[in-house]
Design a protein around this motif. Sequence first.
Motif: not given
Length: 208
Positions: A184, A197-198, A201
């Motif tokens: 990310a 974002k991480a 994912l």
Amino acid sequence: MYAYIKGVVTDRNDQQIVIENNGIGYLINCPLGISAEIGGIGDEVTVYLYQSVKEDDISLYGFNSRDQKEMFLKLITVSGIGPKVAHTICASLSAEQIAAAVMSNNVALLTGVKGLGKKTAERIILELKDKLKAQLGGSASVSTTPVALSAAGMGDTGVMQDAVGALVVLGYKDQEAADAVAGAYEDGIGLEDLIRKALKLAAGKKFS
């Protein structure tokens, strides 16, 4: 113990929603800060649940995501933080905001939650960091783990390390967290955005 419920929203107010499933209406504590992300009356939804059982009360608390519920579960392990307070925090701040506040010692962000004082905010940060320290084997900094070091080999290592720690606080294994953060990361990204974002994912890989 309930994990989640799928059904139709049949009623709601500022603090609760009713989900109908197989002809039964489940009354779920769910403030607007959470229920607004779930859906409106007539919508078919999935609500993640925590069941609180006391001598004189059985209550359901609702969440709009697994990560939000996981953060709630972490918060209620903090001394003096019960389900109602933890739920209020989760309704006021996203999971990534809370995790970022813990990793960056951002007391001010937590005290922005109605009714949450400075001492309580400091205790949340201290105790959740202590749990992270124990989980990672002795250091509150994830930079001491080989997995995290490999993930932090590019970009702003401080931000990446804090993001890995935040995902570990949320229940991800250090390898999962490190891989997600590495995937990310982009130059100039802030801690909260990197965590967000991480998480997307990591959740995609974990539940795909």
